[in-house]
Design a protein around this motif. Structure first.
Motif, PDB file in Angstrom:
ATOM      1  N   HIS A 132       0.754  -1.324   0.134  1.00 54.93           N
ATOM      2  CA  HIS A 132       0.050   0.048   0.059  1.00 54.93           C
ATOM      3  C   HIS A 132       0.708   1.196   0.033  1.00 54.93           C
ATOM      4  N   TYR A 133       2.016   1.278   0.660  1.00 53.90           N
ATOM      5  CA  TYR A 133       2.789   2.272   0.782  1.00 53.90           C
ATOM      6  C   TYR A 133       4.349   2.007   0.747  1.00 53.90           C
ATOM      7  N   CYS A 172      -5.200  -1.689  -6.737  1.00 51.21           N
ATOM      8  CA  CYS A 172      -4.208  -0.442  -6.360  1.00 51.21           C
ATOM      9  C   CYS A 172      -4.992   0.790  -6.509  1.00 51.21           C
ATOM     10  N   LYS A 173      -5.889   0.865  -7.550  1.00 49.49           N
ATOM     11  CA  LYS A 173      -6.569   2.228  -7.925  1.00 49.49           C
ATOM     12  C   LYS A 173      -7.615   2.176  -6.584  1.00 49.49           C
ATOM     13  N   LYS A 174      -8.210   1.349  -6.269  1.00 54.55           N
ATOM     14  CA  LYS A 174      -9.116   1.112  -5.237  1.00 54.55           C
ATOM     15  C   LYS A 174      -8.483   1.633  -3.983  1.00 54.55           C
ATOM     16  N   LEU A 175      -7.296   1.498  -3.588  1.00 52.59           N
ATOM     17  CA  LEU A 175      -6.603   1.850  -2.708  1.00 52.59           C
ATOM     18  C   LEU A 175      -6.259   3.546  -2.555  1.00 52.59           C
ATOM     19  N   GLY A 176      -6.391   3.989  -3.937  1.00 53.67           N
ATOM     20  CA  GLY A 176      -5.960   5.475  -4.162  1.00 53.67           C
ATOM     21  C   GLY A 176      -4.695   5.914  -4.670  1.00 53.67           C
ATOM     22  N   ILE A 177      -4.004   4.622  -4.995  1.00 52.70           N
ATOM     23  CA  ILE A 177      -2.517   4.875  -5.466  1.00 52.70           C
ATOM     24  C   ILE A 177      -2.737   5.213  -6.951  1.00 52.70           C
ATOM     25  N   LYS A 178      -2.069   6.289  -7.106  1.00 53.43           N
ATOM     26  CA  LYS A 178      -2.318   7.014  -8.557  1.00 53.43           C
ATOM     27  C   LYS A 178      -1.151   6.511  -9.567  1.00 53.43           C
TER      28      LYS A 178
END
Length: 103
Positions: free
Chosen positions: A16-17, A54-60
């Motif tokens: 996630h990060y 990843c998109k759902k997690l807000g990763i651009k």
């Protein structure tokens, strides 16, 4: 997972990060395919599905890395929109490539 054959085909990890280490080596997504199941499109599909998560997690922007001599992995990343940023010699002495995928 191939349930008909009760066989694990591969696995994917989503980070996630990124800490400093993952920003250099590793990236957001790590994947692996059983050697007997390679070259069948599984890695490309796993990456596609992971990018959706990843998109759902807000990763651009997603970072993926692979050894330069791992042509199959590089192709799977590129098929999913990966753009090569740079190459460097990693901690094991191998040339590693860093790809970014915009979501």
């Amino acid at each position: 997972m191939d349930e008909d054959r009760d066989r694990l085909l591969g696995a994917v990890n989503i980070r996630h990060y990124l800490n400093d280490s993952l920003l250099k080596e590793g990236g957001h997504i790590g994947d692996g395919i059983r050697p007997s199941e390679r070259r069948k499109g599984y890695a490309t599909e796993m990456i596609r599905l992971a990018l959706t998560e990843c998109k759902k997690l807000g990763i651009k922007k997603v970072l993926m890395t692979c050894d330069k001599d791992n042509i199959g992995s590089a192709r799977s990343i590129i098929k999913n929109g990966g753009i090569l940023e740079n190459e460097f010699v990693n901690s094991e002495g191998n040339v590693e490539q860093r790809y970014w995928i915009s979501l």
